[in-house]
Scaffold this active site. Structure first.
Site, PDB file in Angstrom:
ATOM      1  N   SER A 111      43.481  -5.625   8.968  1.00  0.00           N
ATOM      2  CA  SER A 111      44.592  -5.157   9.802  1.00  0.00           C
ATOM      3  C   SER A 111      45.285  -6.365  10.403  1.00  0.00           C
ATOM      4  O   SER A 111      44.924  -6.833  11.466  1.00  0.00           O
ATOM      5  CB  SER A 111      44.055  -4.246  10.919  1.00  0.00           C
ATOM      6  OG  SER A 111      43.518  -3.079  10.354  1.00  0.00           O
ATOM      7  N   LEU A 112      46.291  -6.866   9.705  1.00  0.00           N
ATOM      8  CA  LEU A 112      46.957  -8.088  10.158  1.00  0.00           C
ATOM      9  C   LEU A 112      48.064  -7.742  11.168  1.00  0.00           C
ATOM     10  O   LEU A 112      48.079  -8.267  12.285  1.00  0.00           O
ATOM     11  CB  LEU A 112      47.516  -8.853   8.959  1.00  0.00           C
ATOM     12  CG  LEU A 112      47.865 -10.320   9.200  1.00  0.00           C
ATOM     13  CD1 LEU A 112      46.680 -11.108   9.721  1.00  0.00           C
ATOM     14  CD2 LEU A 112      48.401 -10.968   7.923  1.00  0.00           C
ATOM     15  N   HIS A 113      48.968  -6.869  10.764  1.00  0.00           N
ATOM     16  CA  HIS A 113      49.942  -6.254  11.669  1.00  0.00           C
ATOM     17  C   HIS A 113      50.940  -7.191  12.351  1.00  0.00           C
ATOM     18  O   HIS A 113      51.725  -6.744  13.191  1.00  0.00           O
ATOM     19  CB  HIS A 113      49.253  -5.433  12.757  1.00  0.00           C
ATOM     20  CG  HIS A 113      48.343  -4.356  12.249  1.00  0.00           C
ATOM     21  ND1 HIS A 113      48.406  -3.840  10.972  1.00  0.00           N
ATOM     22  CD2 HIS A 113      47.331  -3.676  12.854  1.00  0.00           C
ATOM     23  CE1 HIS A 113      47.480  -2.914  10.829  1.00  0.00           C
ATOM     24  NE2 HIS A 113      46.809  -2.792  11.952  1.00  0.00           N
TER      25      HIS A 113
ATOM     26  N   SER B 166      37.965  -1.437   6.434  1.00  0.00           N
ATOM     27  CA  SER B 166      39.101  -2.026   7.148  1.00  0.00           C
ATOM     28  C   SER B 166      38.624  -2.678   8.444  1.00  0.00           C
ATOM     29  O   SER B 166      37.872  -2.087   9.207  1.00  0.00           O
ATOM     30  CB  SER B 166      40.126  -0.926   7.455  1.00  0.00           C
ATOM     31  OG  SER B 166      41.224  -1.455   8.166  1.00  0.00           O
TER      32      SER B 166
ATOM     33  N   CYS C 131      47.055   8.357  10.205  1.00  0.00           N
ATOM     34  CA  CYS C 131      46.427   7.068  10.432  1.00  0.00           C
ATOM     35  C   CYS C 131      46.590   6.588  11.870  1.00  0.00           C
ATOM     36  O   CYS C 131      47.693   6.537  12.403  1.00  0.00           O
ATOM     37  CB  CYS C 131      47.080   6.074   9.489  1.00  0.00           C
ATOM     38  SG  CYS C 131      46.291   4.506   9.485  1.00  0.00           S
TER      39      CYS C 131
ATOM     40  N   GLY D 129      36.747   3.239  15.400  1.00  0.00           N
ATOM     41  CA  GLY D 129      35.828   2.125  15.578  1.00  0.00           C
ATOM     42  C   GLY D 129      36.093   0.951  14.664  1.00  0.00           C
ATOM     43  O   GLY D 129      36.899   1.018  13.739  1.00  0.00           O
ATOM     44  N   GLU D 130      35.403  -0.141  14.950  1.00  0.00           N
ATOM     45  CA  GLU D 130      35.519  -1.355  14.147  1.00  0.00           C
ATOM     46  C   GLU D 130      34.243  -1.479  13.299  1.00  0.00           C
ATOM     47  O   GLU D 130      33.172  -1.801  13.821  1.00  0.00           O
ATOM     48  CB  GLU D 130      35.697  -2.567  15.091  1.00  0.00           C
ATOM     49  CG  GLU D 130      35.562  -3.927  14.436  1.00  0.00           C
ATOM     50  CD  GLU D 130      36.377  -4.096  13.158  1.00  0.00           C
ATOM     51  OE1 GLU D 130      37.572  -3.753  13.147  1.00  0.00           O
ATOM     52  OE2 GLU D 130      35.812  -4.571  12.163  1.00  0.00           O
TER      53      GLU D 130
ATOM     54  N   CYS E 116      38.152   9.497   5.133  1.00  0.00           N
ATOM     55  CA  CYS E 116      38.309   8.401   6.094  1.00  0.00           C
ATOM     56  C   CYS E 116      37.285   8.645   7.203  1.00  0.00           C
ATOM     57  O   CYS E 116      37.364   9.660   7.895  1.00  0.00           O
ATOM     58  CB  CYS E 116      39.743   8.444   6.632  1.00  0.00           C
ATOM     59  SG  CYS E 116      40.064   7.324   8.000  1.00  0.00           S
TER      60      CYS E 116
HETATM   61  N1  SAH Z   1      38.986  -1.154  13.262  1.00  0.00           N
HETATM   62  C1  SAH Z   1      39.446  -1.104  11.899  1.00  0.00           C
HETATM   63  C2  SAH Z   1      39.677   0.309  11.407  1.00  0.00           C
HETATM   64  C3  SAH Z   1      40.591   1.069  12.294  1.00  0.00           C
HETATM   65  S1  SAH Z   1      41.828   2.163  11.924  1.00  0.00           S
HETATM   66  C4  SAH Z   1      40.705  -1.906  11.762  1.00  0.00           C
HETATM   67  O1  SAH Z   1      41.214  -2.394  12.767  1.00  0.00           O
HETATM   68  O2  SAH Z   1      41.175  -2.096  10.655  1.00  0.00           O
HETATM   69  C5  SAH Z   1      42.630   1.938  10.464  1.00  0.00           C
HETATM   70  C6  SAH Z   1      44.057   1.403  10.569  1.00  0.00           C
HETATM   71  O3  SAH Z   1      44.947   2.224  11.349  1.00  0.00           O
HETATM   72  C7  SAH Z   1      44.123   0.015  11.183  1.00  0.00           C
HETATM   73  O4  SAH Z   1      44.871  -0.803  10.357  1.00  0.00           O
HETATM   74  C8  SAH Z   1      44.841   0.309  12.492  1.00  0.00           C
HETATM   75  O5  SAH Z   1      45.457  -0.836  12.995  1.00  0.00           O
HETATM   76  C9  SAH Z   1      45.804   1.381  12.080  1.00  0.00           C
HETATM   77  N2  SAH Z   1      46.463   2.120  13.177  1.00  0.00           N
HETATM   78  C10 SAH Z   1      46.048   2.279  14.448  1.00  0.00           C
HETATM   79  N3  SAH Z   1      46.924   3.045  15.142  1.00  0.00           N
HETATM   80  C11 SAH Z   1      47.919   3.371  14.279  1.00  0.00           C
HETATM   81  C12 SAH Z   1      49.096   4.177  14.389  1.00  0.00           C
HETATM   82  N4  SAH Z   1      49.401   4.818  15.504  1.00  0.00           N
HETATM   83  N5  SAH Z   1      49.877   4.292  13.293  1.00  0.00           N
HETATM   84  C13 SAH Z   1      49.539   3.703  12.129  1.00  0.00           C
HETATM   85  N6  SAH Z   1      48.425   2.978  11.959  1.00  0.00           N
HETATM   86  C14 SAH Z   1      47.626   2.793  13.024  1.00  0.00           C
END
Ligand code: SAH
Length: 343
Positions: free
Chosen positions: A215-217, A192, A334, A162-163, A108
């Site tokens: 990352s929809l969330h 991602s 993560c 980062g993004e 990763c």
């Molecule tokens: N910028 C990208 C990659 C970032 S990190 C993105 O937003 O997808 C990868 C994933 O980890 C993302 O889905 C992010 O939302 C998630 N993430 C961030 N903080 C987290 C946490 N504390 N627990 C679980 N996942 C998390």
């Protein structure tokens, strides 16, 4: 040190030009190339089929890479976290995971120092944004992990700090290098993103054969914009329709990532709304249990909430996986990457 030719990240042609300019044969370049990309040796002296003179030349005029490993932590579950020091003294992190009973080794990696997206639940966001990584700095993370462990990375996820889509050219360029030189298949690479619509459209026009994870969330606009500021700019419905266009154009399924946070987005109603929102999107769902850290007030969901959420999505016809927590004891889980910058 400053003006040394940096090897890792260069293609064969560039290595040949360098060797020829230094009165070495093209064949020597091919040897160096193999040592770097297929064997990830730690030092020029390990390139044992090079004559001593060639090794001396390389030591004098070149360096393998400019990034270095500053720290490494190993979790009880075998997950490793690497802290890299970059040329300018700033830091970035990467994580290496082995999944049980599998020959797969997933790295990763990071694309930025810090991150500007400001997701309220994310540890990296708290660092703010410093800069994009250069392409070599992205590539060297994989090289250094392989050189340090002696293992071959088989899968790459751009899910570190980062993004990735904000560092677009270096993202695409590094994937090309991983495919062509490190011989990691496109299908074994996942990018991602938090959902940058123009860049997703740009990706759709490329011959991008890797997996896009989004990352929809959240199940709707209202909830999403509370935890992800990016949603104020790129609206929920438009994001979903952009993704539908993307799957139509590329013929590839996307992965919907959804971090479950207690009382934020983990209710039965949330699951139903999500199922509805992505019903027509060709996608698999990856549920991520929120990784708590002391600086955050968000909590992980209960086991029951997780199972119910999964069940409801499956009932709607989605394939759902739950992302296992890895490396929690070394803050490598993560979303926990947050190396402090050197002052
Ligand atoms: N910028 C990208 C990659 C970032 S990190 C993105 O937003 O997808 C990868 C994933 O980890 C993302 O889905 C992010 O939302 C998630 N993430 C961030 N903080 C987290 C946490 N504390 N627990 C679980 N996942 C998390």
């Amino acid at each position: 040190m400053e003006n040394k030719f940096e090897i890792v990240g260069k293609n064969l042609n560039e290595l040949e030009q360098f060797m020829l300019a230094n009165d070495q044969s093209k064949f020597r370049a091919k040897q160096v190339y193999n040592w770097v990309y297929l064997k990830s040796v730690k030092a020029f002296d390990d390139m044992t089929d090079l004559p001593l003179s060639a090794r001396e030349l390389l030591k004098e005029k070149a360096q393998l890479c400019s990034v270095s490993i500053r720290d490494k932590q190993v979790s009880k579950d075998g997950t490793m976290k690497f802290l890299f020091e970059l040329k300018d003294g700033s830091f970035a992190e990467a994580v290496l995971m082995r999944f049980d009973n599998r020959a797969n080794l997933t790295a990763c990696i990071s694309t930025q120092v810090g991150c500007p997206m400001g997701c309220t639940f994310c540890a990296t966001a708290k660092l703010g944004f410093v800069r994009n990584l250069e392409i070599d700095e992205i590539i060297q993370q994989i090289f250094l992990i392989q050189a340090d462990t002696g293992l071959k990375v088989t899968n790459i996820v751009y899910m570190g700090q980062g993004e990735p889509l904000l560092n677009f050219d270096n993202l695409i360029g590094s994937i090309k290098v991983f495919r062509e030189h490190f011989q990691i298949g496109a299908r074994r690479i996942t990018v991602s993103t938090c959902g940058l619509i123009p860049q997703i459209n740009k990706l759709a026009e490329l011959d991008f054969q890797s997996t896009l994870a989004i990352s929809l969330h959240a199940p709707n606009q209202e909830k999403r914009q509370e935890i992800m500021p990016v949603a104020k700019k790129y609206k929920y419905d438009e994001l979903i329709s952009t993704l539908r266009k993307y799957t139509d154009t590329t013929g590839r399924r996307v992965t919907v990532e959804y971090v479950l946070m207690r009382d934020v987005n983990d209710s039965v109603d949330d699951a139903k709304q999500l199922a509805h929102a992505i019903a027509k999107l060709k996608s698999n769902v990856n549920l991520i249990v929120y990784n708590q850290n002391e600086k955050s007030s968000y909590k992980k969901p209960t086991k029951e909430a997780i199972q119910k959420f999964k069940y409801l999505l499956e009932a709607s016809g989605k394939k759902v996986t739950i992302r296992l927590e890895r490396g929690a004891d070394i803050d490598a889980a993560c979303g926990q990457l947050s190396a402090k910058m050197k002052k």
